[in-house]
Scaffold this motif. Structure first.
Motif, short mmCIF file in Angstrom:
data_model
loop_
_atom_site.label_atom_id
_atom_site.label_comp_id
_atom_site.label_asym_id
_atom_site.label_seq_id
_atom_site.Cartn_x
_atom_site.Cartn_y
_atom_site.Cartn_z
N GLN A 37 -20.18 -1.76 -4.47
CA GLN A 37 -20.12 -2.60 -6.04
C GLN A 37 -19.26 -2.05 -6.90
OE1 GLN A 37 -24.14 -3.66 -7.60
NE2 GLN A 37 -22.96 -5.00 -9.26
N ILE A 38 -18.33 -2.75 -7.43
CA ILE A 38 -17.31 -2.68 -8.32
C ILE A 38 -17.78 -2.26 -9.54
CG2 ILE A 38 -15.18 -3.34 -9.43
CD1 ILE A 38 -14.56 -5.12 -7.05
N GLY A 43 -10.56 3.29 -17.43
CA GLY A 43 -9.49 2.40 -17.50
C GLY A 43 -9.08 1.81 -16.32
N GLY A 44 -9.84 1.75 -15.12
CA GLY A 44 -9.63 1.14 -13.97
C GLY A 44 -10.95 0.40 -13.37
N LYS A 45 -10.92 0.53 -11.82
CA LYS A 45 -12.08 -0.14 -11.22
C LYS A 45 -12.50 1.30 -10.27
CE LYS A 45 -12.53 -4.51 -12.45
NZ LYS A 45 -11.31 -5.10 -12.81
N ALA A 46 -13.56 1.27 -9.64
CA ALA A 46 -14.04 2.14 -8.78
C ALA A 46 -15.10 1.69 -7.89
CB ALA A 46 -14.50 3.69 -9.53
N LYS A 75 -3.66 -2.26 4.27
CA LYS A 75 -3.27 -1.06 3.33
C LYS A 75 -4.19 -0.08 3.49
CE LYS A 75 -2.03 -0.11 -1.54
NZ LYS A 75 -2.56 -0.17 -2.63
N ILE A 76 -3.70 1.24 3.61
CA ILE A 76 -4.68 2.45 3.59
C ILE A 76 -4.99 2.73 2.08
CG2 ILE A 76 -4.86 4.86 4.06
CD1 ILE A 76 -2.86 4.32 6.34
N LEU A 77 -6.21 2.87 1.83
CA LEU A 77 -6.85 3.16 0.65
C LEU A 77 -7.45 4.37 0.40
CD1 LEU A 77 -9.29 0.12 0.42
CD2 LEU A 77 -6.94 -0.01 -0.54
N ARG A 78 -7.72 4.93 1.76
CA ARG A 78 -8.08 6.58 1.65
C ARG A 78 -8.03 7.08 2.98
NH1 ARG A 78 -12.26 9.55 -2.05
NH2 ARG A 78 -11.64 11.73 -1.64
N SER A 119 -11.00 4.15 -5.90
CA SER A 119 -10.42 3.87 -7.45
C SER A 119 -9.25 3.29 -7.11
CB SER A 119 -10.75 4.96 -8.28
OG SER A 119 -9.75 5.88 -7.82
N GLY A 120 -8.76 2.32 -8.30
CA GLY A 120 -7.46 1.52 -8.36
C GLY A 120 -8.00 0.27 -7.85
#
Ligand SMILES: [Zn+2]
Length: 374
Positions: A37-38, A43-46, A75-78, A119-120
């Motif tokens: 859950q976001i 300053g961003g989102k996680a 796209k690779i997120l992590r 994050s991001g």
């Protein structure tokens, strides 16, 4: 036995009349017990969530890497491999591979938990690919896990739990025994109530946490500070009367269930509850069923329960029990960030690294930031 299972795996498709292009290999049973859950932060989102890998096979399965991707774009997120794999994929047995092997072996009948923080920019659906080997060391295997939907529900908004400051918002996803990684299995389900928990520690402007004897709770800077209701809410649970240890260093361990100390739980509606824990005995000013107003004093910061120093523990969960509920994200409607501890080991002995001040609106305080409330 191994031969028999392999034979069964090889012949089963033929018996069903299915053309088998390659031999089947046993993989993991995979689950994501709590959907990501976001939350707005830093300053961003996680998001924070966990991937559980259980080995039902009769041979060890050794994970060499896990990719976390945007399931819609690829796209690779992590990427978890080598050291990040070893520090984030944790076998429940506690048995660890030699770090030089850069793998995490999950024994037959065992489970490991991957603790994921992203994050991001965050996708709507998250994909996972697990690279592993089974009995054949030279036969790499890959498991593509069906996409996991990201819960788009807004995080709970709370008013500040304390006044003034400075307060250190102590939390980190990486501590092996920090809230984020403590799983309680009660009533037939494993859960992480403290997934987004924050421990609030009072400081003076020089970064001290005590104004006298560091072993006396009553000398702590934050001790007895009023704890404030985060919302107009109904009081859902109260526990008071648990005594505090006279010595911080000699605070005894408590039985499971008493670790939260004296606490107040507020019913925020929609099955969400805020927990204010470790309160000073005798300080709780509210009763179960009572309506409280946002910002109203409900108790005072204390040292009851399992804690290494006076602080306010705050978390939000999806059930009315400090341990039998999943932790869910929350934001604080307004605070001012004035720095952070890059090394939380310096808390109490050195000032924080100052930055800002930065006004924050509807954010979850980031790891070990120092804040002021109005
Ligand atoms: Zn805590």
């Amino acid at each position: 036995m191994r031969f028999f299972r392999r034979l069964m795996l090889c012949v089963a498709p033929a018996l069903l009349g299915v053309a088998a292009s390659e031999p089947l290999s046993e993989s993991f049973d995979v689950s994501v017990p709590q959907l990501p859950q976001i939350v707005a932060t830093d300053g961003g989102k996680a998001v924070r969530y966990e991937l559980h890998l259980t080995n039902f096979a009769t041979v060890p399965l050794a994970v060499r890497g896990i990719l976390v991707t945007d399931a819609d774009t690829g796209k690779i997120l992590r990427s978890f491999s080598r050291r990040p794999l070893l520090t984030h994929l944790i076998p429940l047995s506690g048995t660890r591979d030699d770090p030089s092997s850069a793998r995490v072996t999950i024994q037959p009948g065992a489970r490991a938990v991957l603790y994921v923080e992203l994050s991001g920019p965050l996708p709507r659906r998250i994909g996972h690919t697990v690279d592993y080997v089974a009995a054949c060391e030279t036969c790499p295997l890959r498991l593509e896990i069906p996409a996991v939907a990201v819960n788009q529900a807004a995080a709970v908004t709370l008013a500040p739990p304390l006044a003034a400051g400075p307060w250190a918002a102590v939390q980190s996803p990486d501590w092996p025994r920090g809230h984020r990684r403590v799983v309680y299995t009660l009533d037939g389900k494993a859960r992480i109530p403290g997934r987004y928990a924050i421990d609030w520690v009072g400081l003076d402007d020089a970064g001290r946490t005590t104004r006298g004897d560091p072993d006396r709770a009553v000398d702590a800077i934050g001790y007895d500070a009023p704890v404030l209701a985060g919302a107009d809410a109904r009081v859902a649970a109260v526990r008071d009367g648990m005594v505090e240890s006279a010595s911080i260093a000699r605070n005894p361990d408590h039985v499971l269930g008493d670790g939260s100390g004296n606490y107040v739980a507020l019913d925020l509606g929609q099955g969400r509850y805020a927990f204010y824990e470790h309160l000073r005995p005798g300080s709780i000013q509210v009763k179960v069923g009572q309506r409280v107003r946002r910002g109203q004093a409900i108790g005072a910061l204390g040292f009851s329960g399992d804690t290494t120093g006076p602080h306010l523990h705050l978390h939000v969960a999806n059930g009315l029990d400090p341990l039998k509920a999943e932790g869910i994200p929350f934001v604080i409607d307004s605070y001012t960030e004035i720095g952070r501890y890059d090394d939380i080991g310096a808390l109490g002995s050195k000032p924080w690294q100052s930055a800002g001040p930065t006004r924050k609106s509807h954010e979850w305080p980031a790891s070990n930031v120092v804040v002021r409330f109005r």
